[in-house]
Scaffold this active site. Structure first.
Site, PDB file in Angstrom:
ATOM      1  N   ASP A   1       0.408 -21.935  15.982  1.00 58.17           N
ATOM      2  CA  ASP A   1       1.631 -21.282  15.506  1.00 58.17           C
ATOM      3  C   ASP A   1       2.751 -22.281  15.209  1.00 58.17           C
ATOM      4  O   ASP A   1       3.474 -22.122  14.232  1.00 58.17           O
ATOM      5  CB  ASP A   1       2.107 -20.270  16.578  1.00 58.17           C
ATOM      6  CG  ASP A   1       3.234 -19.395  16.079  1.00 58.17           C
ATOM      7  OD1 ASP A   1       3.114 -18.866  14.959  1.00 58.17           O
ATOM      8  OD2 ASP A   1       4.234 -19.227  16.807  1.00 58.17           O
TER       9      ASP A   1
ATOM     10  N   HIS B   1       4.998 -26.733  11.841  1.00 56.58           N
ATOM     11  CA  HIS B   1       6.393 -27.171  11.983  1.00 56.58           C
ATOM     12  C   HIS B   1       6.528 -28.515  12.705  1.00 56.58           C
ATOM     13  O   HIS B   1       7.189 -29.427  12.224  1.00 56.58           O
ATOM     14  CB  HIS B   1       7.204 -26.127  12.750  1.00 56.58           C
ATOM     15  CG  HIS B   1       7.059 -24.729  12.235  1.00 56.58           C
ATOM     16  ND1 HIS B   1       6.878 -24.451  10.910  1.00 56.58           N
ATOM     17  CD2 HIS B   1       7.066 -23.521  12.862  1.00 56.58           C
ATOM     18  CE1 HIS B   1       6.797 -23.133  10.739  1.00 56.58           C
ATOM     19  NE2 HIS B   1       6.893 -22.555  11.908  1.00 56.58           N
TER      20      HIS B   1
ATOM     21  N   ARG C   1       0.799  -1.216   0.000  1.00 55.60           N
ATOM     22  CA  ARG C   1       0.000   0.000   0.000  1.00 55.60           C
ATOM     23  C   ARG C   1       0.847   1.288   0.000  1.00 55.60           C
ATOM     24  O   ARG C   1       0.440   2.293  -0.579  1.00 55.60           O
ATOM     25  CB  ARG C   1      -0.892  -0.006   1.239  1.00 55.60           C
ATOM     26  CG  ARG C   1      -2.087   0.894   1.069  1.00 55.60           C
ATOM     27  CD  ARG C   1      -2.916   0.892   2.293  1.00 55.60           C
ATOM     28  NE  ARG C   1      -3.168  -0.501   2.704  1.00 55.60           N
ATOM     29  CZ  ARG C   1      -4.174  -0.850   3.465  1.00 55.60           C
ATOM     30  NH1 ARG C   1      -5.021   0.034   3.888  1.00 55.60           N
ATOM     31  NH2 ARG C   1      -4.349  -2.102   3.830  1.00 55.60           N
TER      32      ARG C   1
ATOM     33  N   LYS D   1      14.864 -26.158   6.287  1.00 54.64           N
ATOM     34  CA  LYS D   1      16.059 -26.192   7.143  1.00 54.64           C
ATOM     35  C   LYS D   1      16.904 -27.415   6.791  1.00 54.64           C
ATOM     36  O   LYS D   1      16.367 -28.494   6.534  1.00 54.64           O
ATOM     37  CB  LYS D   1      15.653 -26.228   8.626  1.00 54.64           C
ATOM     38  CG  LYS D   1      15.027 -24.901   9.093  1.00 54.64           C
ATOM     39  CD  LYS D   1      14.731 -24.953  10.576  1.00 54.64           C
ATOM     40  CE  LYS D   1      13.863 -23.791  11.017  1.00 54.64           C
ATOM     41  NZ  LYS D   1      14.603 -22.606  11.403  1.00 54.64           N
TER      42      LYS D   1
HETATM   43  C1  BG6 Z   1       7.173 -19.137  12.989  1.00 57.68           C
HETATM   44  C2  BG6 Z   1       6.305 -18.797  14.169  1.00 57.68           C
HETATM   45  O1  BG6 Z   1       6.473 -19.905  12.059  1.00 57.68           O
HETATM   46  O2  BG6 Z   1       8.299 -19.863  13.440  1.00 57.68           O
HETATM   47  C3  BG6 Z   1       7.080 -18.017  15.211  1.00 57.68           C
HETATM   48  O3  BG6 Z   1       5.201 -18.035  13.727  1.00 57.68           O
HETATM   49  C4  BG6 Z   1       8.336 -18.759  15.584  1.00 57.68           C
HETATM   50  O4  BG6 Z   1       6.282 -17.769  16.363  1.00 57.68           O
HETATM   51  C5  BG6 Z   1       9.118 -19.160  14.342  1.00 57.68           C
HETATM   52  O5  BG6 Z   1       9.108 -17.902  16.400  1.00 57.68           O
HETATM   53  C6  BG6 Z   1      10.277 -20.050  14.696  1.00 57.68           C
HETATM   54  O6  BG6 Z   1      11.060 -20.235  13.564  1.00 57.68           O
HETATM   55  P1  BG6 Z   1      12.600 -20.526  13.683  1.00 57.68           P
HETATM   56  O7  BG6 Z   1      13.053 -20.750  12.282  1.00 57.68           O
HETATM   57  O8  BG6 Z   1      13.212 -19.331  14.342  1.00 57.68           O
HETATM   58  O9  BG6 Z   1      12.693 -21.743  14.552  1.00 57.68           O
END
Ligand code: BG6
Length: 546
Positions: free
Chosen positions: A292, A297, A90, A239
């Protein structure tokens, strides 16, 4: 569970003494790389002559992750000479001011090769690739401007391979932007993966906030695009050590025979963070730790650890197996939640010698917030390989150390020929360290030199840093390059996202329906609520202190 002796403190490199005839902790034995690096099965990738359109180019993700990753691909010579980037946001910027803002962002980033320094020569080559389109993403005119700009970029190019769209936007506008991209003709449907020029769309997490909303979003996506055009990104999959799980399991023959219920006692997957909610309270208050970290993950790590061997290292073959194992996770009834989960929220405490506030005192957090910042789940996989083996997943903010690892804890020997006076023998543990200090270690028992038989734990340790000088590329670099060349292996498919929501939804629903009267229940700088220790002890296990 058949073993009941795991309450004994862990020993050797895993901390704690054995209370018996303890000997000094042994330093880990380093493992070296012993052969030429084989790249025969996968030639090095190089991006194609495409335009990447970043929708939401004014945001944090673009500044902190995407732009540094793209610039480092440039530095590594992995971008096509005709590759171009268009930022859409924006703010009323022109190309020049967008380039300046991105220069500052890359310089400030802590990604590999960043950290306050920037290769000026490379930047001079990179900057002309950047263009900017200013506009509101809910306004059709923005897409009309975008299409004009895209066509001009494409006309200047000798070859035009495709368009890559990155949705770096708040999840609340995902559906609108997907519809607009499609209806405006900016991002047309391409029926087959071979169709040229290709059109691909990368969608950031969170993908929905429940199974129902993920299904609804998937339906919008499906109306706009073919599944092969959609790249649901989970940066954990980019990773280095996460990809190494597959290599460790399937490029070796010694692990797979013991990778099952006959030999594995339990699996622990930890993603601990020292950071608190940072400046993301608005998002985090709505999300909480399960949405989250677990839905994406942690469940992805579980899937890679537990899946069956795919028939090939190809996107659909790998993703088929991941989905199968997620679908085999036992559904939990609401009344059983307490035996399968622990939730927590941090209070004030100390991290690295510094006092930090509790979650409820963080800026923009509700002082009575019910949002969990810690969770531990016990997941059972109902298939032949894993029947009866608990998978403990835990993640929390404001823990003492930043560490992500997968630990496979093997069963003890069937007979007790050796013991340490107190009847304990440390179990074998294979630990895959995702971050920091990426590597793999194996802990086993050995005889202490000297007369008489005394045992202690030794550790074989492979460290990426020592062997290769660390990982060269960030997760985003890997994944962006994969999307540019059309390799979706490390991206989540529609059914995978839905399968993961199916696993976590019941936990979220149970917690949201019952207030957490005990919050906050762990101090910042500790390994989570006390009750999490009793929780894992019920299976004759204890949390590792990595
Ligand atoms: C993100 C989350 O997906 O992954 C965050 O939203 C978190 O809350 C982050 O801190 C962690 O990622 P990494 O790569 O730092 O382990």
């Amino acid at each position: 569970m058949s073993e009941h002796d795991d309450h004994a403190p862990a020993r050797g490199a895993y901390g704690g003494g054995d209370g018996g005839t303890a000997v000094a902790e042994l330093p880990p034995v380093a493992i070296q790389v012993t052969s030429e690096i084989s790249i025969a099965s996968q030639p090095p990738k190089k991006g194609e002559a495409c335009t990447m359109v970043i929708l939401g180019a004014g945001g944090d993700l673009t500044r902190r992750k995407l732009m540094p990753a793209l610039f480092h691909l440039q530095c590594d010579g992995l971008l096509d000479p005709e590759f171009a980037i268009l930022g859409v946001a924006r703010e009323p910027l022109d190309d020049e001011s967008f380039r300046r803002a991105m220069y500052e962002a890359v310089k400030a980033s802590d990604e590999p090769n960043g950290a306050g320094k920037i290769d000026e020569d490379q930047w001079r080559q990179f900057a002309p690739r950047l263009g900017y389109v200013s506009g509101d993403l809910s306004d059709r005119r923005t897409y009309a401007n975008l299409i004009g700009r895209l066509e001009r970029v494409e006309q200047q190019r000798e070859e035009n391979d495709g368009r890559l769209f990155y949705l770096a936007i708040p999840p609340s506008i995902d559906s609108t932007v997907i519809r607009e991209l499609s209806q405006s003709g900016v991002a047309p449907r391409v029926d087959t993966p071979e169709g040229r020029p290709w059109v691909r769309v990368i969608v950031e997490k969170p993908f929905g906030r429940s199974l129902d909303s993920a299904r609804a979003l998937n339906a919008v996506v499906e109306r706009a695009f073919a599944e092969h055009q959609v790249y649901r990104i989970d940066h954990y999959l980019g990773k280095e050590t996460v990809q190494n799980i597959l290599v460790l399991r399937f490029a070796n023959s010694i692990f797979e025979p013991v990778w099952n219920r006959s030999h594995v006692h339990h699996v622990q997957i930890t993603a601990a963070e020292t950071v608190g909610v940072e400046h993301r309270a608005g998002y985090y208050e709505e999300a909480g730790v399960v949405r989250d970290m677990f839905q994406n993950h942690l469940l992805q790590l579980l899937a890679l650890t537990a899946m069956e061997p795919p028939v090939a290292f190809r996107a659909d073959a790998v993703r088929d197996e991941k989905v199968k194992v997620l679908n085999a996770i036992r559904p939990i009834a609401p009344e059983e939640m307490h035996t399968y989960s622990v939730r927590g929220q941090y209070g004030p405490g100390t991290i690295d010698g510094e006092r930090v506030v509790g979650y409820r005192e963080e800026p923009r957090v509700n002082p009575q917030s019910q949002t969990p910042t810690y969770a531990a789940l016990r997941l059972m996989i109902d298939n032949w390989r894993w029947q009866g083996v608990p998978f403990f997943l835990r993640s929390g903010k404001r823990m003492p150390r930043r560490v992500t690892e997968i630990a496979i804890r093997f069963r003890r020997p069937p007979t007790r020929m050796f013991s340490r006076g107190d009847g304990t023998l440390a179990p074998n543990v294979l630990a895959i360290r995702i971050q920091p200090d990426e590597g793999i270690s194996l802990c086993f028992e050995i005889k202490v030199p000297g007369i008489g038989v005394r045992t202690t734990s030794a550790q074989m340790d492979f460290s990426y840093d020592r062997a290769f000088g660390g990982s060269k590329h960030s997760a985003y670099e890997t994944l962006l390059l994969d999307a540019m060349v059309g390799d979706a292996t490390l991206f989540t498919r529609r059914d995978g996202v839905e399968a993961a929501w199916r696993v976590v939804d019941p936990f979220i629903a149970a917690w949201e329906s019952r207030p957490a009267t005990h919050f906050p229940n762990y101090a910042a700088g500790t390994w989570g609520p006390e009750v999490a220790n009793d929780f894992i002890a019920r299976d004759g296990a204890s949390w590792r202190t990595p």
